[in-house]
Design a protein around this motif. Structure first.
Motif, short mmCIF file in Angstrom:
data_model
loop_
_atom_site.label_atom_id
_atom_site.label_comp_id
_atom_site.label_asym_id
_atom_site.label_seq_id
_atom_site.Cartn_x
_atom_site.Cartn_y
_atom_site.Cartn_z
N CYS A 68 0.85 -1.19 0.00
CA CYS A 68 0.00 0.00 0.00
C CYS A 68 0.89 1.24 0.00
N ALA A 69 0.68 2.11 -0.98
CA ALA A 69 1.50 3.32 -1.09
C ALA A 69 0.73 4.37 -1.90
N PRO A 70 1.07 5.66 -1.73
CA PRO A 70 0.40 6.71 -2.51
C PRO A 70 0.87 6.70 -3.96
N CYS A 71 -0.04 7.07 -4.88
CA CYS A 71 0.25 7.12 -6.31
C CYS A 71 -0.28 8.41 -6.91
N ASP A 72 0.07 8.65 -8.18
CA ASP A 72 -0.52 9.78 -8.89
C ASP A 72 -1.93 9.40 -9.34
N ILE A 73 -2.60 10.35 -10.01
CA ILE A 73 -4.02 10.17 -10.33
C ILE A 73 -4.26 9.23 -11.51
N THR A 74 -3.21 8.73 -12.15
CA THR A 74 -3.38 7.94 -13.37
C THR A 74 -3.63 6.46 -13.10
N ARG A 75 -3.54 6.01 -11.86
CA ARG A 75 -3.63 4.57 -11.61
C ARG A 75 -4.21 4.29 -10.23
N SER A 76 -4.72 3.07 -10.03
CA SER A 76 -5.16 2.64 -8.71
C SER A 76 -4.35 1.44 -8.23
N GLY A 77 -3.49 0.92 -9.11
CA GLY A 77 -2.64 -0.19 -8.73
C GLY A 77 -1.60 -0.44 -9.80
N GLY A 78 -0.75 -1.40 -9.55
CA GLY A 78 0.29 -1.72 -10.53
C GLY A 78 0.94 -3.05 -10.21
N PHE A 79 1.57 -3.62 -11.23
CA PHE A 79 2.32 -4.87 -11.05
C PHE A 79 3.70 -4.72 -11.63
N SER A 80 4.68 -5.19 -10.87
CA SER A 80 6.07 -5.22 -11.33
C SER A 80 6.64 -6.59 -11.02
N PRO A 81 7.25 -7.26 -12.00
CA PRO A 81 7.86 -8.56 -11.74
C PRO A 81 8.89 -8.52 -10.60
N GLU A 82 9.56 -7.39 -10.46
CA GLU A 82 10.58 -7.25 -9.43
C GLU A 82 10.00 -6.88 -8.07
#
Length: 238
Positions: free
Chosen positions: A104-118
């Motif tokens: 859980c972390a703050p993000c900009d307005i363009t997304r609500s989540g994300g995935f990174s293999p790393e």
């Protein structure tokens, strides 16, 4: 002969005395109210104090959002059928997933989540409108994780990226009727497919190898039919 004198009763410190603790809490509430009033009216508060109060508010809000995101995450991992289903099927293909895989972390307005293999799965604590929104976001990102684990996705290949985005948007609940109504989209024919295409295109546009919206549209169009039909690990779109 033993000393029969009884030891004096222990004295409570001012900090641990229940009456004092309540009084301190009440004073803090009053001080908070007073500063809030000053901040809103601009009276009796210097510019430096206003800036500091604004920073304190932002810090408190961020702390609250992080706590809420983590509480929802833990609850959904225990009680959400779709989240539990994805956790189970990720385990079947050799990718055990635990609470710490969700950050859980703050993000900009363009997304609500994300995935990174790393780095794993990101949940944007300041972008979650509701527990249901976070549930859809968790499933969306776990579909990406599933694809990465099972199909060895090359995320810099626009067709690969587009396929996983189509599947994630379709299978996660992102495009159900109520979510689309909230976004202001009222398509009455093929609403689900239209939403999936739109959201997949927006995501592919963020790929560093994507040069334009037109290129993202071509990538999504080239894989849409086959990837939309692939509902693994679900039996169907729920």
């Amino acid at each position: 002969m033993a000393d029969s004198t009884s030891p004096p009763p222990q004295q409570q410190s001012p900090q641990t005395n229940p009456d004092n603790v309540k009084e301190l809490k009440d004073m803090k509430k009053f001080e908070r109210w007073r500063k809030s009033l000053q901040y809103m009216t601009g009276l009796g508060m210097s510019e430096v104090e206003q800036n500091q109060f604004r920073k304190d508010l932002d810090k408190e809000l961020e702390s609250y959002q992080c706590h809420q995101c983590e509480v929802w995450r833990d609850n959904l991992m225990k009680n959400s059928p779709s989240v539990r289903f994805m956790v189970e099927h990720l385990g079947m293909i050799g990718r055990e997933i635990k609470r710490d895989d969700f950050l859980c972390a703050p993000c900009d307005i363009t997304r609500s989540g994300g995935f990174s293999p790393e780095d794993g799965i990101l949940l944007c604590q300041n972008r979650m409108n509701s527990k249901t929104h976070q549930e859809h976001t968790m499933v969306h990102e776990m579909v990406h994780l599933y694809d990465h684990q099972r199909f060895k996705v090359d995320w810099f290949n626009l067709r690969h990226h587009a396929c996983s985005e189509v599947r994630a948007a379709s299978l996660s609940g992102d495009c159900n009727w109520s979510r689309e109504i909230q976004r202001g989209f009222y398509t009455f024919t093929k609403q689900h497919q239209t939403c999936v295409k739109r959201r997949a295109i927006l995501s592919v546009m963020e790929n560093p190898n994507c040069k334009s919206k037109e290129e993202a549209e071509r990538a999504v169009a080239s894989v849409f039919d086959s990837c939309f039909a692939d509902t693994r690990p679900f039996d169907e779109i729920y």
